[in-house]
Enzyme design. Structure first.
Site, PDB file in Angstrom:
ATOM      1  N   GLN A 267      18.667   6.801   3.622  1.00 46.78           N
ATOM      2  CA  GLN A 267      18.488   5.438   4.130  1.00 46.78           C
ATOM      3  C   GLN A 267      19.778   4.915   4.762  1.00 46.78           C
ATOM      4  O   GLN A 267      19.783   3.820   5.317  1.00 46.78           O
ATOM      5  CB  GLN A 267      18.046   4.499   2.998  1.00 46.78           C
ATOM      6  CG  GLN A 267      16.682   4.843   2.417  1.00 46.78           C
ATOM      7  CD  GLN A 267      16.235   3.907   1.305  1.00 46.78           C
ATOM      8  OE1 GLN A 267      15.857   4.362   0.243  1.00 46.78           O
ATOM      9  NE2 GLN A 267      16.266   2.597   1.535  1.00 46.78           N
TER      10      GLN A 267
ATOM     11  N   ARG B 299      12.864  -1.865  -3.748  1.00 43.93           N
ATOM     12  CA  ARG B 299      12.271  -2.959  -2.985  1.00 43.93           C
ATOM     13  C   ARG B 299      12.814  -4.309  -3.402  1.00 43.93           C
ATOM     14  O   ARG B 299      12.071  -5.256  -3.689  1.00 43.93           O
ATOM     15  CB  ARG B 299      10.757  -2.939  -3.111  1.00 43.93           C
ATOM     16  CG  ARG B 299      10.138  -3.519  -1.834  1.00 43.93           C
ATOM     17  CD  ARG B 299       8.726  -3.151  -1.619  1.00 43.93           C
ATOM     18  NE  ARG B 299       8.396  -3.525  -0.254  1.00 43.93           N
ATOM     19  CZ  ARG B 299       7.455  -2.956   0.460  1.00 43.93           C
ATOM     20  NH1 ARG B 299       6.736  -1.989  -0.040  1.00 43.93           N
ATOM     21  NH2 ARG B 299       7.220  -3.348   1.684  1.00 43.93           N
ATOM     22  N   CYS B 300      14.124  -4.389  -3.422  1.00 49.43           N
ATOM     23  CA  CYS B 300      14.764  -5.639  -3.802  1.00 49.43           C
ATOM     24  C   CYS B 300      16.199  -5.561  -3.377  1.00 49.43           C
ATOM     25  O   CYS B 300      16.786  -4.498  -3.320  1.00 49.43           O
ATOM     26  CB  CYS B 300      14.600  -5.866  -5.297  1.00 49.43           C
ATOM     27  SG  CYS B 300      16.075  -5.999  -6.252  1.00 49.43           S
TER      28      CYS B 300
ATOM     29  N   GLU C  54      10.910  -7.053   1.106  1.00 51.13           N
ATOM     30  CA  GLU C  54      11.072  -7.014  -0.344  1.00 51.13           C
ATOM     31  C   GLU C  54      10.406  -8.177  -1.036  1.00 51.13           C
ATOM     32  O   GLU C  54      10.030  -8.086  -2.211  1.00 51.13           O
ATOM     33  CB  GLU C  54      12.559  -7.068  -0.673  1.00 51.13           C
ATOM     34  CG  GLU C  54      13.300  -5.892  -0.132  1.00 51.13           C
ATOM     35  CD  GLU C  54      14.765  -6.006  -0.395  1.00 51.13           C
ATOM     36  OE1 GLU C  54      15.296  -7.129  -0.448  1.00 51.13           O
ATOM     37  OE2 GLU C  54      15.377  -4.962  -0.565  1.00 51.13           O
TER      38      GLU C  54
HETATM   39  N1  PCD Z   1      10.832 -12.011  10.175  1.00 50.86           N
HETATM   40  C1  PCD Z   1      10.472 -10.719  10.220  1.00 50.86           C
HETATM   41  C2  PCD Z   1      11.030  -9.849   9.263  1.00 50.86           C
HETATM   42  C3  PCD Z   1      10.669  -8.508   9.317  1.00 50.86           C
HETATM   43  N2  PCD Z   1       9.794  -8.070  10.247  1.00 50.86           N
HETATM   44  C4  PCD Z   1       9.464  -6.641  10.286  1.00 50.86           C
HETATM   45  O1  PCD Z   1       9.093  -6.175   9.034  1.00 50.86           O
HETATM   46  C5  PCD Z   1       9.729  -4.902   8.747  1.00 50.86           C
HETATM   47  C6  PCD Z   1      10.660  -5.008   7.503  1.00 50.86           C
HETATM   48  O2  PCD Z   1      11.786  -5.770   7.832  1.00 50.86           O
HETATM   49  P1  PCD Z   1      12.934  -6.186   6.799  1.00 50.86           P
HETATM   50  O3  PCD Z   1      12.419  -7.133   5.773  1.00 50.86           O
HETATM   51  O4  PCD Z   1      14.111  -6.588   7.576  1.00 50.86           O
HETATM   52  O5  PCD Z   1      13.257  -4.855   5.973  1.00 50.86           O
HETATM   53  P2  PCD Z   1      13.956  -3.494   6.473  1.00 50.86           P
HETATM   54  O6  PCD Z   1      15.416  -3.599   6.229  1.00 50.86           O
HETATM   55  O7  PCD Z   1      13.453  -3.122   7.776  1.00 50.86           O
HETATM   56  O8  PCD Z   1      13.337  -2.481   5.457  1.00 50.86           O
HETATM   57  C7  PCD Z   1      13.823  -2.309   4.140  1.00 50.86           C
HETATM   58  C8  PCD Z   1      12.718  -2.629   3.149  1.00 50.86           C
HETATM   59  O9  PCD Z   1      11.480  -2.006   3.579  1.00 50.86           O
HETATM   60  C9  PCD Z   1      10.416  -1.990   2.611  1.00 50.86           C
HETATM   61  N3  PCD Z   1       9.212  -1.577   3.238  1.00 50.86           N
HETATM   62  C10 PCD Z   1       8.924  -0.228   3.341  1.00 50.86           C
HETATM   63  N4  PCD Z   1       7.852   0.136   4.056  1.00 50.86           N
HETATM   64  C11 PCD Z   1       7.560   1.435   4.157  1.00 50.86           C
HETATM   65  N5  PCD Z   1       6.459   1.785   4.850  1.00 50.86           N
HETATM   66  N6  PCD Z   1       8.324   2.403   3.577  1.00 50.86           N
HETATM   67  C12 PCD Z   1       9.420   2.069   2.859  1.00 50.86           C
HETATM   68  O10 PCD Z   1      10.170   2.989   2.327  1.00 50.86           O
HETATM   69  C13 PCD Z   1       9.744   0.725   2.685  1.00 50.86           C
HETATM   70  N7  PCD Z   1      10.815   0.328   1.913  1.00 50.86           N
HETATM   71  C14 PCD Z   1      10.845  -1.041   1.493  1.00 50.86           C
HETATM   72  C15 PCD Z   1      12.233  -1.426   1.026  1.00 50.86           C
HETATM   73  S1  PCD Z   1      12.701  -0.952  -0.489  1.00 50.86           S
HETATM   74 MO1  PCD Z   1      15.051  -1.166  -0.625  1.00 50.86          MO
HETATM   75  O11 PCD Z   1      15.519   0.269   0.074  1.00 50.86           O
HETATM   76  O12 PCD Z   1      14.771  -0.691  -2.331  1.00 50.86           O
HETATM   77  O13 PCD Z   1      16.531  -1.997  -1.038  1.00 50.86           O
HETATM   78  S2  PCD Z   1      14.532  -2.635   1.154  1.00 50.86           S
HETATM   79  C16 PCD Z   1      13.093  -2.176   1.770  1.00 50.86           C
HETATM   80  C17 PCD Z   1      10.496  -4.515   9.995  1.00 50.86           C
HETATM   81  O14 PCD Z   1       9.733  -3.699  10.805  1.00 50.86           O
HETATM   82  C18 PCD Z   1      10.723  -5.849  10.664  1.00 50.86           C
HETATM   83  O15 PCD Z   1      10.997  -5.793  11.962  1.00 50.86           O
HETATM   84  C19 PCD Z   1       9.235  -8.942  11.168  1.00 50.86           C
HETATM   85  O16 PCD Z   1       8.415  -8.527  11.987  1.00 50.86           O
HETATM   86  N8  PCD Z   1       9.612 -10.268  11.142  1.00 50.86           N
HETATM   87 CU   LIG Z   2      17.090  -4.615  -7.428  1.00 50.28          CU
END
Ligand code: PCD
Ligand SMILES: [Cu+]
Length: 800
Positions: free
Chosen positions: A234, A381-382, A754
């Site tokens: 990433q 996802r935070c 997130e």
């Molecule tokens: N106002 C607004 C905002 C936003 N957007 C869109 O929606 C999306 C998202 O964005 P953002 O909120 O800025 O975010 P990014 O930086 O791009 O991405 C990151 C995230 O992303 C989510 N989602 C998803 N989906 C998918 N399909 N796969 C994946 O792996 C994933 N991962 C998860 C996670 S865990 Mo961490 O890494 O734990 O911290 S952090 C995270 C992109 O396409 C954009 O451009 C729009 O349209 N408008």
């Molecule tokens: Cu976290």
């Protein structure tokens, strides 16, 4: 969606339009290019010998039998990496981690040796044949036990080190103490407050579990001295920097390529021993080496998330105005501190824990602890521990409401930061850029007819024959995303800016590259939409490339919903540089002054005159053909954007559950999610991101769990046990939005991906606990599986 003004605008398919995803043409035809699709001539395959026990000394490793397996070329252990000084590696959190276990294993499934063979099967047979003799040591998997005076020493390599990367260590299994806020003022507020509440809660260990596991193909060219590695990262640029620093190969001869990624979810931010071993093997053997993890390896040894043992306290007036917040956290980081947080924040952005509320005094403290479990603590996802923080404050506001006999919505209204208070500085020092919490919550309550739901619940509670318990969950959360201003946020000293380079070709199409990398988010579509609107070029002919460090400008990658707030801003700024040059060229072509021109969708025209204009296509051609005297040919720009602040998306979520009184089986009757991410680039993609985040939130709240038995054996590390909801289990989501643009972002956009995860998890718990609220229950821990609910029902005298 904003309706396009005319056909020209429609043709651009720019910002605000729900255009289909450009990348899906290849994904839905099975034509994506993932790391396991990379096949090079003479490529070798690597597999990993892992520890069956959680804590032991390695007495002996015997490679002989493995080396006799047909196809096996080499077996490497820590002893082999030692001369290269690569048997340990630095972590992003300022700790060190064993690449291959050096004399001792610290958790079950730790990497002990690697086998390289001519094919994947031979490598696996080789792994079976490596003999390792272990002398078992006492195991600690509970962080509270780990902090006791006589607890086994997990990290013998740190013996005598009374300080770590984040200050003093007071115990051999202690990693750091980090705190924020004003302790004295908070303690004083608690001492004199009329009402206080306190609740312990555990946010259990879960795993991001992307469908594609981690992997790499490393290819060292001994003739050129160049290393190319395809990997599921990433953050490819920071990986290139680290690889160069560790290997001594100049950064200009290291190329990291993140091809298509099958989901990241925070799991693919860090650097794992497997990547390092594949690279070392390729350098040593002079041939390309592929390593692809299997599912059990991914769930057991790559970064988990959460595992926060939290205590929350609120002080309030008798009518529900919150006066102070105090929290204490014991954070289980596993055997090595390998969290991927900005360097100065060992507990991430946990201090967003004051949430959407105007709380005068607050203090939080987090203690990181080593245990004999896999390393991690990633932002699943935070935006770095925001999920944990939001869970805590939202649970605590419910607990306080219950103690005071107040309604959940009423107590929130009473404490919201009001619209006119923005920009608002929290007790922890965050400057919230914008928000309108009351409007968001009111819209949700009206949409679901909240009073009617409460009336139905009251009626059901009064009827002992009713077969279900009905619960209503309500959460009004604030996220902090877009790390970050580089004055406070860096990774290993590299500031967390991001970048974009745009080149407009002579015929008016364009290519753009960024320092981020999509893992499924749809950047190839949304980034092109931003450029389309800024430059008047159809998004259809704007090519977006990410993830190749040899072509993309340096950026810090995609996680923490930072791509839109940071790279999205860089894109707008780069486009505006091109726009400014295009204006000069247009003025020259039309033989007027720049001031007489106005911009309209895809062209500069003479102010008020529709007949005299030059389209961006005309201008692009001229840029390569007859630029005005003194102006360089070409039409391109690069921009590095260092955001002045984070962005603060928010939302109001409501959930209705019906729990079967006999079995604990839960049905999610309704889930209504309103999100505000400021300016919306592609409403359809946002909707998809919200569905994804809600589904992952459902998974965490209702079923996901990685736990350990007393010997440190991991439980739940297969998809037979680990809950990944399919369409069958997933509830129907209802989504809604308001738009409160970020005042400091060039497009007004905030991150969104997130929020649904962060917001939904406490909403489920809020609903589940609410079902029992009339029976005096204020909290129970996740996951809310039928089995655990059945126990809960028994505890209150229901269920058989
Ligand atoms: N106002 C607004 C905002 C936003 N957007 C869109 O929606 C999306 C998202 O964005 P953002 O909120 O800025 O975010 P990014 O930086 O791009 O991405 C990151 C995230 O992303 C989510 N989602 C998803 N989906 C998918 N399909 N796969 C994946 O792996 C994933 N991962 C998860 C996670 S865990 Mo961490 O890494 O734990 O911290 S952090 C995270 C992109 O396409 C954009 O451009 C729009 O349209 N408008
Ligand atoms: Cu976290």
């Amino acid at each position: 969606m904003n309706a396009p003004a005319n056909d020209r605008e429609k043709d651009l398919m720019g910002m605000g339009m729900s255009r289909l995803r450009k990348e899906d043409a290849r994904f839905i035809q099975g034509k994506g290019n993932y790391v396991d699709d990379i096949k090079l001539p003479d490529m070798l395959h690597m597999d990993i010998v892992r520890s069956p026990v959680a804590h032991a000394r390695i007495v002996r490793i015997n490679k002989e039998a493995a080396l006799k397996v047909p196809g096996v070329i080499a077996v490497l252990t820590a002893q082999d990496l030692k001369p290269l000084k690569l048997h340990w590696m630095p972590t992003l959190a300022g700790d060190v981690q064993a690449v291959l276990a050096d004399e001792k294993v610290h958790f079950q499934m730790q990497e002990v040796a690697v086998v390289i063979a001519t094919d994947r099967y031979a490598a696996a047979d080789g792994v079976e044949a490596v003999e390792v003799e272990y002398e078992e040591l006492p195991v600690v998997i509970d962080p509270f036990e780990a902090l006791k005076p006589g607890a086994p020493v997990i990290r013998e390599d740190l013996a005598g080190k009374s300080a770590g990367a984040h200050g003093e260590r007071y115990h051999h299994n202690h990693i750091f103490t980090w705190d924020a806020g004003d302790k004295a003022a908070t303690d004083a507020a608690f001492a004199s407050a009329p009402i206080t509440v306190r609740q312990d809660m555990h946010y259990p260990r879960v795993h991001p579990c992307p469908l594609e596991t981690c992997g790499a193909v490393a290819s060292f060219d001994p003739v050129r001295g160049e290393l190319t590695t395809w990997m599921t990262s990433q953050a490819p640029h920071i990986v290139r920097t680290v690889v160069s620093m560790l290997s001594g190969i100049p950064e200009s001869k290291v190329r990291i390529i993140s091809p298509d990624i099958g989901g990241g979810f925070g799991n693919k931010v860090g650097i794992y021993p497997g990547y390092v071993c594949a690279i070392v093997s390729s350098i040593v053997l002079g041939k390309p080496v592929k390593w692809i993890e299997d599912r059990i390896e991914n769930l057991s040894s790559t970064a988990f998330a959460r595992d926060y043992h939290m205590t929350g306290e609120l002080a309030a007036t008798a009518d529900g105005k919150i006066l102070a917040l105090r929290t204490n956290v014991i954070a289980d980081h596993g055997a090595f501190d390998a969290c991927a947080d900005p360097t100065k924040f060992p507990a991430g952005m946990f201090h967003i824990v004051s949430g959407s509320y105007d709380i005068p005094s607050a203090y939080c403290r987090v203690d990181g602890v080593y245990t004999n479990t896999a390393p991690g603590g990633v932002a699943y996802r935070c935006s770095f521990r925001v999920t944990e923080a939001v869970y805590l404050i939202e649970r605590m506001v419910d607990v306080l409401a219950q103690k005071l006999g107040m309604d959940k919505a009423a107590i929130r209204s009473k404490n919201f930061i009001r619209r006119e208070q923005f920009p608002y500085t929290s007790a922890f020092g965050f400057e919230y850029d914008s928000g309108d919490y009351q409007s968001a919550m009111d819209k949700v309550l009206a949409a679901v007819d909240y009073p009617r739901l409460r009336a139905e619940q009251a009626q059901k509670r009064a009827d002992p024959a009713c077969p279900t318990l009905m619960g209503i969950g309500l959460v009004t959360f604030t996220e902090v995303v877009g790390a970050g201003p580089s004055k406070i946020c860096d990774i290993l000293g590299v500031g967390m800016f991001d970048s974009c380079e745009i080149r407009v070709h002579p015929t008016g199409s364009a290519i753009a590259r960024m320092g981020t990398i999509s893992q499924g988010q749809g950047h190839q579509t949304t980034y092109a939409q931003i450029i389309a609107t800024e430059l008047g070029i159809s998004s259809e002919v704007i090519q977006i490339e990410e993830g190749d460090t040899s072509t993309a400008p340096y950026g810090l990658g995609t996680y923490g919903s930072r791509s839109t707030p940071v790279a999205g801003a860089a894109i707008a700024m780069a486009a505006r540089k091109i726009h400014a040059k295009a204006r000069k060229i247009a003025a020259h072509l039309l033989e007027v002054s720049e001031a007489d021109l106005e911009w309209e969708i895809d062209r500069f025209k003479l102010r008020g005159n529709d007949d005299r204009f030059k389209t961006m296509k005309d201008i692009a051609w001229a840029a390569y053909n007859q630029p005005p005297a003194g102006l360089e040919p070409g039409l391109e720009a690069v921009h590095y954007y260092d955001p002045p602040n984070f962005t603060f998306p928010f939302g109001a979520y409501l959930c209705v559950v019906d729990i079967d009184k006999g079995t604990g089986e839960t049905s999610i009757r309704r889930f209504y999610a309103l999100d505000d991410c400021g300016t919306r680039i592609n409403p359809m993609i946002i909707e998809g991101q919200i569905h994804g985040g809600l589904t992952e939130g459902f998974a965490v709240a209702m079923g996901q769990l990685l736990s350990f038995d007393k010997q440190g054996n991991i439980q739940g590390n297969t998809l037979m046990d680990y809950f990944l909801p399919t369409a069958v289990e997933t509830p129907k989501w209802e989504t809604d939005f308001t738009v409160t643009p970020s005042p400091h972002h060039p497009l007004g956009a905030k991150g969104v991906a997130e929020s649904p995860h962060v917001g939904s998890i406490p909403t489920f718990t809020s609903a589940m606990v609410d079902a029992f609220a009339h029976l005096g229950v204020t909290h129970f821990n996740m996951p809310h599986t039928a089995f655990r609910m059945w126990h809960q029902l028994k505890a209150v005298g229901l269920a058989g």
